[in-house]
Design an enzyme around this catalytic site. Structure first.
Site, short mmCIF file in Angstrom:
data_model
loop_
_atom_site.label_atom_id
_atom_site.label_comp_id
_atom_site.label_asym_id
_atom_site.label_seq_id
_atom_site.Cartn_x
_atom_site.Cartn_y
_atom_site.Cartn_z
N SER A 26 40.17 30.01 42.74
CA SER A 26 38.74 30.14 42.51
C SER A 26 38.02 28.79 42.52
O SER A 26 38.47 27.81 41.91
CB SER A 26 38.47 30.84 41.17
OG SER A 26 37.07 30.91 40.94
N THR A 73 35.85 38.40 39.00
CA THR A 73 36.15 38.68 40.40
C THR A 73 37.19 39.78 40.46
O THR A 73 37.53 40.41 39.45
CB THR A 73 36.58 37.39 41.12
OG1 THR A 73 36.70 37.64 42.52
CG2 THR A 73 37.88 36.84 40.56
N LYS A 77 35.80 43.99 38.99
CA LYS A 77 34.38 44.30 39.20
C LYS A 77 34.02 45.73 38.82
O LYS A 77 32.89 45.99 38.42
CB LYS A 77 33.99 43.99 40.65
CG LYS A 77 34.03 42.50 40.97
CD LYS A 77 33.44 42.18 42.33
CE LYS A 77 33.41 40.70 42.57
NZ LYS A 77 32.72 40.34 43.83
N ASN A 97 29.84 41.61 38.34
CA ASN A 97 30.59 40.36 38.38
C ASN A 97 30.20 39.38 37.27
O ASN A 97 30.69 38.26 37.24
CB ASN A 97 30.43 39.67 39.75
CG ASN A 97 29.03 39.11 39.96
OD1 ASN A 97 28.06 39.61 39.39
ND2 ASN A 97 28.93 38.08 40.78
N ASP A 114 26.20 39.53 43.04
CA ASP A 114 26.72 39.49 44.40
C ASP A 114 25.64 39.81 45.43
O ASP A 114 25.68 39.31 46.56
CB ASP A 114 27.88 40.48 44.57
CG ASP A 114 29.16 39.98 43.92
OD1 ASP A 114 29.36 38.75 43.85
OD2 ASP A 114 29.97 40.82 43.47
N GLY A 137 33.11 45.95 57.40
CA GLY A 137 33.84 46.14 56.15
C GLY A 137 33.12 47.12 55.24
O GLY A 137 31.94 47.44 55.47
N GLY A 139 34.05 47.51 51.42
CA GLY A 139 34.46 47.44 50.01
C GLY A 139 33.30 47.20 49.06
O GLY A 139 32.14 47.46 49.38
N ARG A 166 36.89 56.46 54.87
CA ARG A 166 36.89 55.60 53.68
C ARG A 166 35.59 54.83 53.57
O ARG A 166 35.08 54.61 52.46
CB ARG A 166 38.08 54.64 53.74
CG ARG A 166 39.43 55.32 53.56
CD ARG A 166 40.57 54.32 53.60
NE ARG A 166 40.48 53.36 52.51
CZ ARG A 166 41.32 52.33 52.37
NH1 ARG A 166 42.30 52.14 53.24
NH2 ARG A 166 41.18 51.50 51.36
N GLY A 246 31.09 32.21 53.38
CA GLY A 246 31.41 32.63 52.04
C GLY A 246 31.07 31.61 50.98
O GLY A 246 30.83 31.97 49.82
#
Length: 280
Positions: A26, A73, A77, A97, A114, A137, A139, A166, A246
Site C-alpha cells: 500500500s 482496501t 470494502k 473505503n 473511491d 471490468g 468489480g 457476473r 491508478g
C-alpha cells in the site's frame, strides 16, 4: 464529523491507518504522511495493518481515543458497511473505503471516496461532461466508476467484461438506480466511440484491446499501477489521448479522506510527486 473540529491548528497524538490483506504494497501511508508534513500536522501518524474481514470488528473495537480514521482496501470494502452510520453513496454502491471514528457527540461514520478517485482526476484533466463511457471490468471499483459517470452526465455505459452475467449481477442494480443504461459486451473491441474509457482491472489490459479503446475516445483512466507501463500508454501518446492512471485515482480518493479526517485540504502535486517517485 471526525477530525473537522481541528481545522486551522496542528493536532498531536492522532492516528489513522490503512487496513487490508495483503497490505504491504500500500502507498497510502506514503500519501497521508506526506500530506501531514505538507499541512504541518506534526502530531499525526498513519500506519498500515494487515487485517482480514473477520478481524475488522476487533481492530476497530481495539482502537483508543487517539484514533481518527481508517482507510480500508480489499477485502474490507463490503465488510466495512457493517460499522457505523453508512453514507448514502456507500450504501448505494455496496462498497466503502473510509471509517471515521465517532466522538461523544457523533456516531462513527462510513464513507466511499473511491468515486472521487475516478471523478476528480477526469475533471482536473478537462472532462467536465460526457455522454458515452466505456467501462472495462465489473468489480467494486466499477460501481464507483458508474457513480462518477452519472456525475458527468453519461447517458450510456458500454461494459466490457469476461462474464456478462457476473457483470450484470455486480453492476445492474446500481446502474438502474443511477439511471444509467448498460450495454454489456464480451471481451474484445466493443466497437463504440466514447468520451471516456475507465479500466478498473487491477492488472494490465490486453494490448490489442487497449489500442482499440484508445482509438475511439478522448480520455482514458487506467486503474492499474505497479505492474509496469500501462497498455494504454503507447496508443494514447500516439493519438494525443489524455491518460490517467491508478496513482491519480489513489491520490484523489486519499485527498478526500484527508479532508474528512483532518479538516484540511492538501494539494495534489506533492502527493503525486511522492507516489510517482516510489512507484517509478
Amino acid at each position: 464529523m471526525a477530525g473537522l473540529g481541528t481545522q486551522g491548528s496542528p493536532m498531536t497524538n492522532h492516528r489513522c491507518a490503512v487496513l487490508g490483506s495483503p497490505i504491504a504494497h500500500s502507498l497510502s501511508p506514503l500519501i497521508h504522511n506526506t500530506a501531514y508534513r505538507v499541512l504541518g500536522l506534526t502530531g499525526w501518524r498513519y500506519d498500515a495493518f494487515e487485517v482480514a474481514e473477520d478481524g475488522l470488528g476487533a481492530f476497530i473495537a481495539g482502537c483508543g481515543p487517539e484514533w481518527v480514521g481508517l482507510s480500508c482496501t480489499m477485502p474490507l470494502k463490503r465488510a466495512l458497511l457493517d460499522f457505523g452510520v453508512v453514507s448514502e453513496r456507500a450504501a448505494l454502491l455496496r462498497s466503502a473505503n473510509t471509517f471515521l471514528f465517532g466522538t461523544p457527540d457523533e456516531p462513527s461514520r462510513v464513507e466511499n471516496t473511491d468515486v472521487d478517485g475516478v471523478l476528480d482526476p477526469l475533471r482536473t484533466a478537462g472532462l467536465e461532461s460526457a455522454r458515452t463511457a466505456v467501462l472495462v471490468g465489473a468489480g467494486a471499483t466499477a460501481r464507483s466508476a458508474l457513480a462518477a459517470f452519472a456525475a458527468l452526465g453519461v447517458e450510456r455505459v458500454v461494459v466490457v467484461a469476461r462474464d456478462a452475467g457476473r457483470a450484470l449481477a455486480s453492476l445492474g442494480d446500481v446502474a438502474g438506480r443511477l439511471g444509467l443504461p448498460l450495454d454489456v459486451r464480451g471481451w474484445g473491441d466493443p466497437g463504440v466511440r466514447s468520451d471516456v474509457v475507465v479500466s478498473v482491472l487491477p492488472v494490465a489490459l490486453d494490448a490489442d484491446l487497449a489500442a482499440a479503446l484508445v482509438a475511439n475516445t478522448g480520455y482514458v483512466l487506467d486503474a492499474q499501477y505497479g505492474h509496469g507501463t500501462s497498455a494504454f500508454a503507447g496508443p494514447a501518446a500516439d493519438r494525443g489521448v489524455v491518460l490517467l492512471d491508478g496513482l491519480d485515482m489513489l491520490v484523489a480518493q486519499a485527498r478526500v479522506q484527508l479532508r474528512l479526517m483532518t479538516g484540511h485540504e492538501c494539494p495534489a502535486e506533492p502527493l503525486l510527486d511522492a507516489v510517482r517517485r516510489r512507484d517509478g
